[in-house]
Design an enzyme around this catalytic site. Sequence first.
Site, short mmCIF file in Angstrom:
data_model
loop_
_atom_site.label_atom_id
_atom_site.label_comp_id
_atom_site.label_asym_id
_atom_site.label_seq_id
_atom_site.Cartn_x
_atom_site.Cartn_y
_atom_site.Cartn_z
N GLN A 6 -0.80 -3.95 5.65
CA GLN A 6 -0.23 -2.88 4.84
C GLN A 6 1.30 -3.02 4.76
O GLN A 6 1.96 -3.16 5.79
CB GLN A 6 -0.62 -1.52 5.45
CG GLN A 6 -0.17 -0.31 4.66
CD GLN A 6 -0.85 -0.21 3.29
OE1 GLN A 6 -2.04 -0.40 3.16
NE2 GLN A 6 -0.07 0.09 2.26
N LYS A 52 -8.61 3.38 2.55
CA LYS A 52 -9.19 2.04 2.42
C LYS A 52 -10.35 1.87 3.39
O LYS A 52 -11.41 1.35 3.03
CB LYS A 52 -8.12 0.96 2.68
CG LYS A 52 -7.18 0.76 1.50
CD LYS A 52 -5.97 -0.09 1.84
CE LYS A 52 -4.99 -0.10 0.66
NZ LYS A 52 -3.70 -0.71 0.97
N ASP A 54 -5.31 -9.23 -0.73
CA ASP A 54 -4.24 -8.64 -1.52
C ASP A 54 -3.71 -9.63 -2.56
O ASP A 54 -3.02 -9.24 -3.50
CB ASP A 54 -3.07 -8.23 -0.60
CG ASP A 54 -2.96 -6.72 -0.44
OD1 ASP A 54 -3.56 -5.99 -1.26
OD2 ASP A 54 -2.28 -6.28 0.51
#
Length: 297
Positions: free
Chosen positions: A103, A59, A126
Amino acid sequence: MTATLPMTATLIDGKAFAAGLRAQIATQVQAMKAHRITPGLAVVLVGEDPASQVYVRSKGRMTREVGMNSYEHRLPPETSQQDLLALIDRLNADPAVNGILVQLPLPAHMDEAAVINSIDPAKDVDGFHILNAGRLATGQKAMVPCTPLGCLMLLRDHLGSLSGKNALVIGRSNIVGKPMAQLLLRDSATVTIAHSRTANLPDLCRQADILIAAVGRALFVKGDWIKPGATVIDVGINRTDDGLVGDVDFDAAKQVAGAITPVPGGVGPMTIACLLANTLTATARANGLPDPEGLTP
Ligand code: NAD
């Protein structure tokens, strides 16, 4: 004597599509930079989960490749929830940070929902914050979870309109299954959600013009479950002795389906590209600019 030749599905090349998307994002980042705006994405990793470390590294790399700033925060596994929330508070307040990604999974001593809901919804790239989930469910402007957004882009690119199509989503997670179903509904598909307690799954699959598999079980969906000509999107990523495989028995399914995503090289690359898309969208909104073209549902 005539032999019936097996049909071979069109391959939906998520890797190539994602590369095109990242190129488009990079161009838009350059245009923003001309106005002294550089999108910034902060990624927070707690602990040392090997798969998470790989995801965070790629990422960061792809964020920098499209010209955005990447801020990586690696915290030890024993970090207290209070300390994590304090970091998120600082990132929420930092104007250089347009997107925040924590994460998952988090260590067991943390309350995942509380952590996610502490992220500023405008920076929740997200799309897991309860406000964004609610906005998506009620048809309002939201940050949309990256994996389902990527699947939607592939479907629209391949099929054009999804209106009136029978779509079956296998899996009901908050990360993939549920938001996927919301997006399909928003595009006027007729949506069924299947899960671990669903009866007659093969029969349901046989009615689906669009089949999305997000189960997490290797080669779970069999070739003879697939409606001839259906579009199959395989979200699953399963590590086996034969390498990475999806949730769909690809070799059998490609004989029946009209189109199918491979694993790897299908949905996976779309997820990171959509994370960058969401970061660009969040940056545009934070600066009072219109949403970037083609990156939102
Ligand atoms: P999850 O474990 O949270 O959810 C799995 C879902 O599958 C559940 O809702 C469950 O009800 C359903 N299920 C389990 N057994 C079933 C059965 N026998 N019949 C029907 N349904 C059943 O997983 P998730 O986070 O939604 O991820 C699903 C898969 O997608 C995993 O393989 C994951 O690695 C992969 N994934 C890929 C990406 C990507 O970028 N490609 C992103 C996220 C997740």
